[in-house]
Scaffold this active site. Sequence first.
Site, PDB file in Angstrom:
ATOM      1  N   LYS A   5       0.827  -1.289  -0.295  1.00 32.55           N
ATOM      2  CA  LYS A   5       0.186  -0.315  -0.259  1.00 32.55           C
ATOM      3  C   LYS A   5       0.945   0.881  -0.229  1.00 32.55           C
ATOM      4  CE  LYS A   5      -1.940  -0.922   4.275  1.00 32.55           C
ATOM      5  NZ  LYS A   5      -1.026  -2.320   3.473  1.00 32.55           N
ATOM      6  N   ARG A  44      -9.597   0.751   9.492  1.00 31.42           N
ATOM      7  CA  ARG A  44      -9.445  -0.504   9.269  1.00 31.42           C
ATOM      8  C   ARG A  44     -10.053  -1.342   9.943  1.00 31.42           C
ATOM      9  NH1 ARG A  44      -3.513   0.599   8.946  1.00 31.42           N
ATOM     10  NH2 ARG A  44      -2.085  -1.447   8.942  1.00 31.42           N
ATOM     11  N   ARG A  79      11.681  -5.707   5.305  1.00 30.91           N
ATOM     12  CA  ARG A  79      11.524  -4.254   4.959  1.00 30.91           C
ATOM     13  C   ARG A  79      12.063  -3.327   5.807  1.00 30.91           C
ATOM     14  NH1 ARG A  79       5.445  -1.430   5.622  1.00 30.91           N
ATOM     15  NH2 ARG A  79       5.517  -2.655   7.595  1.00 30.91           N
ATOM     16  N   ARG A 113      11.249  -1.795  11.487  1.00 28.08           N
ATOM     17  CA  ARG A 113      10.405  -0.640  12.072  1.00 28.08           C
ATOM     18  C   ARG A 113      10.460  -1.649  13.600  1.00 28.08           C
ATOM     19  NH1 ARG A 113       4.818   0.337   8.923  1.00 28.08           N
ATOM     20  NH2 ARG A 113       3.995  -0.472  10.176  1.00 28.08           N
ATOM     21  N   ARG A 155      -0.048  -8.847  13.357  1.00 29.42           N
ATOM     22  CA  ARG A 155      -0.943  -8.191  12.387  1.00 29.42           C
ATOM     23  C   ARG A 155      -1.393  -8.479  11.462  1.00 29.42           C
ATOM     24  NH1 ARG A 155       4.275  -5.140  10.879  1.00 29.42           N
ATOM     25  NH2 ARG A 155       3.224  -3.752  10.244  1.00 29.42           N
TER      26      ARG A 155
HETATM   27  P1  ADP Z   1       1.526  -1.625   6.965  1.00 25.90           P
HETATM   28  O1  ADP Z   1       2.117  -0.099   6.466  1.00 25.90           O
HETATM   29  O2  ADP Z   1       2.317  -2.451   7.556  1.00 25.90           O
HETATM   30  O3  ADP Z   1      -0.120  -2.115   7.246  1.00 25.90           O
HETATM   31  P2  ADP Z   1       0.599   0.570   9.228  1.00 25.90           P
HETATM   32  O4  ADP Z   1       2.047   1.418   8.400  1.00 25.90           O
HETATM   33  O5  ADP Z   1      -0.100   0.844   8.465  1.00 25.90           O
HETATM   34  O6  ADP Z   1       0.718  -1.074   8.802  1.00 25.90           O
HETATM   35  O7  ADP Z   1       0.041   0.549  10.285  1.00 25.90           O
HETATM   36  C1  ADP Z   1       1.139   0.764  11.532  1.00 25.90           C
HETATM   37  C2  ADP Z   1       0.320   0.077  13.156  1.00 25.90           C
HETATM   38  O8  ADP Z   1       0.137   1.234  13.145  1.00 25.90           O
HETATM   39  C3  ADP Z   1      -1.429  -0.589  12.928  1.00 25.90           C
HETATM   40  O9  ADP Z   1      -0.334  -2.144  13.756  1.00 25.90           O
HETATM   41  C4  ADP Z   1      -1.842  -0.057  13.808  1.00 25.90           C
HETATM   42  O10 ADP Z   1      -1.025  -0.328  15.720  1.00 25.90           O
HETATM   43  C5  ADP Z   1      -1.565   1.230  13.692  1.00 25.90           C
HETATM   44  N1  ADP Z   1      -2.655   1.720  12.822  1.00 25.90           N
HETATM   45  C6  ADP Z   1      -2.556   2.414  11.782  1.00 25.90           C
HETATM   46  N2  ADP Z   1      -3.766   2.602  11.546  1.00 25.90           N
HETATM   47  C7  ADP Z   1      -4.581   2.370  12.074  1.00 25.90           C
HETATM   48  C8  ADP Z   1      -5.834   2.681  11.742  1.00 25.90           C
HETATM   49  N3  ADP Z   1      -6.288   2.910  11.031  1.00 25.90           N
HETATM   50  N4  ADP Z   1      -6.897   2.456  12.849  1.00 25.90           N
HETATM   51  C9  ADP Z   1      -5.513   1.846  13.282  1.00 25.90           C
HETATM   52  N5  ADP Z   1      -4.269   1.370  14.335  1.00 25.90           N
HETATM   53  C10 ADP Z   1      -4.234   1.899  13.260  1.00 25.90           C
HETATM   54  P1  ADP Z   2       2.322  -1.457   3.138  1.00 33.23           P
HETATM   55  O1  ADP Z   2       2.043  -0.233   2.927  1.00 33.23           O
HETATM   56  O2  ADP Z   2       1.142  -2.268   2.885  1.00 33.23           O
HETATM   57  O3  ADP Z   2       2.911  -2.285   4.539  1.00 33.23           O
HETATM   58  P2  ADP Z   2       4.673  -1.688   1.808  1.00 33.23           P
HETATM   59  O4  ADP Z   2       4.084  -0.765   0.161  1.00 33.23           O
HETATM   60  O5  ADP Z   2       5.510  -1.146   2.857  1.00 33.23           O
HETATM   61  O6  ADP Z   2       3.928  -2.227   2.490  1.00 33.23           O
HETATM   62  O7  ADP Z   2       5.474  -2.871   1.339  1.00 33.23           O
HETATM   63  C1  ADP Z   2       6.146  -4.145   2.341  1.00 33.23           C
HETATM   64  C2  ADP Z   2       7.425  -4.622   2.343  1.00 33.23           C
HETATM   65  O8  ADP Z   2       6.882  -4.849  -0.061  1.00 33.23           O
HETATM   66  C3  ADP Z   2       8.379  -3.394   1.267  1.00 33.23           C
HETATM   67  O9  ADP Z   2       9.914  -4.174   2.141  1.00 33.23           O
HETATM   68  C4  ADP Z   2       8.288  -3.260   0.235  1.00 33.23           C
HETATM   69  O10 ADP Z   2      10.056  -2.685  -0.873  1.00 33.23           O
HETATM   70  C5  ADP Z   2       7.866  -4.233  -0.699  1.00 33.23           C
HETATM   71  N1  ADP Z   2       7.309  -4.402  -1.559  1.00 33.23           N
HETATM   72  C6  ADP Z   2       6.263  -3.556  -2.342  1.00 33.23           C
HETATM   73  N2  ADP Z   2       5.561  -4.272  -3.585  1.00 33.23           N
HETATM   74  C7  ADP Z   2       6.196  -5.418  -3.491  1.00 33.23           C
HETATM   75  C8  ADP Z   2       5.865  -5.534  -4.606  1.00 33.23           C
HETATM   76  N3  ADP Z   2       5.025  -5.525  -5.458  1.00 33.23           N
HETATM   77  N4  ADP Z   2       6.544  -6.477  -4.838  1.00 33.23           N
HETATM   78  C9  ADP Z   2       7.525  -7.681  -4.253  1.00 33.23           C
HETATM   79  N5  ADP Z   2       7.998  -6.118  -3.182  1.00 33.23           N
HETATM   80  C10 ADP Z   2       7.175  -5.334  -2.986  1.00 33.23           C
END
Ligand code: ADP
Ligand code: ADP
Length: 210
Positions: free
Chosen positions: A16, A89, A123, A156, A167
């Site tokens: 995302k 979420r 990551r 992270r 998660r």
């Molecule tokens: P990822 O990109 O790996 O899915 P995020 O950066 O979006 O993780 O979120 C990291 C953490 O921040 C989540 O595990 C949660 O604890 C919190 N968080 C982020 N967005 C939300 C949301 N919309 N509602 C509740 N918790 C959130």
């Molecule tokens: P999210 O915001 O959904 O948690 P991220 O954009 O942070 O996801 O991506 C999670 C991990 O996967 C990062 O290390 C990123 O570089 C890698 N990644 C993202 N898109 C792809 C893809 N299409 N194929 C392989 N790895 C990817």
Amino acid sequence: MAGKRVVFLGPPGAGKGTQAKRVVERLGLLHLSTGDLLRDEVARKTALGERAKGYMDRGELVPDALIIDMIRGRFAQAKSGFLLDGFPRTVAQAEALEQITPLDAVVSIDLSREEVVRRLTSRRVCRVCGAIYNLTFNLTSGDTKCAACGGELYQRDDDRPAVIEKRYDVYEKSTAPLIAFYRKRGLLRSVNGELGSDRVFAEIMQILGA
Ligand code: ADP
Ligand code: ADP
Ligand code: ZN
């Protein structure tokens, strides 16, 4: 004409954030990532950050009321459209969002649990500009600096195997119900997140008619 109003759904690690950066640059949308906003609150040790940190470290969701209060005021700066990344979420958050603004599209980026674990353990993120990297495809071993800005790369706190599994469980229980929620409203479009980043981007641009 007003810009597009878009939500990205999908499990942690689906891509995302990676796609959001490209899409907002191309379409001139405001990028609203609740994860990034929360990590900023934690880094600045604000009252919200202090309350949110424990939930984030355990891989649980931060309570809805805190998230909704944090995001509500941001739409005022989004006259040319926005991309919500990581929000809503829960169904309660989606219902609150409906009271704030209509949407044009909800893009669900899908990825299996196995692939999520693989991606998140490798990551790395730039502490300065937030650029997202992965040890398996765009970093060579020993890289410790961001290619874009020279900032330090870090892992992270919540990208550890036990927290990643938690998660994903939370995603399945609390966030996946939003797929049906938005399908019912005729807004849902899905993309296979397993494809390469350029393919995923092309499919999203097609969905958004851009
Ligand atoms: P990822 O990109 O790996 O899915 P995020 O950066 O979006 O993780 O979120 C990291 C953490 O921040 C989540 O595990 C949660 O604890 C919190 N968080 C982020 N967005 C939300 C949301 N919309 N509602 C509740 N918790 C959130
Ligand atoms: P999210 O915001 O959904 O948690 P991220 O954009 O942070 O996801 O991506 C999670 C991990 O996967 C990062 O290390 C990123 O570089 C890698 N990644 C993202 N898109 C792809 C893809 N299409 N194929 C392989 N790895 C990817
Ligand atoms: Zn950087």
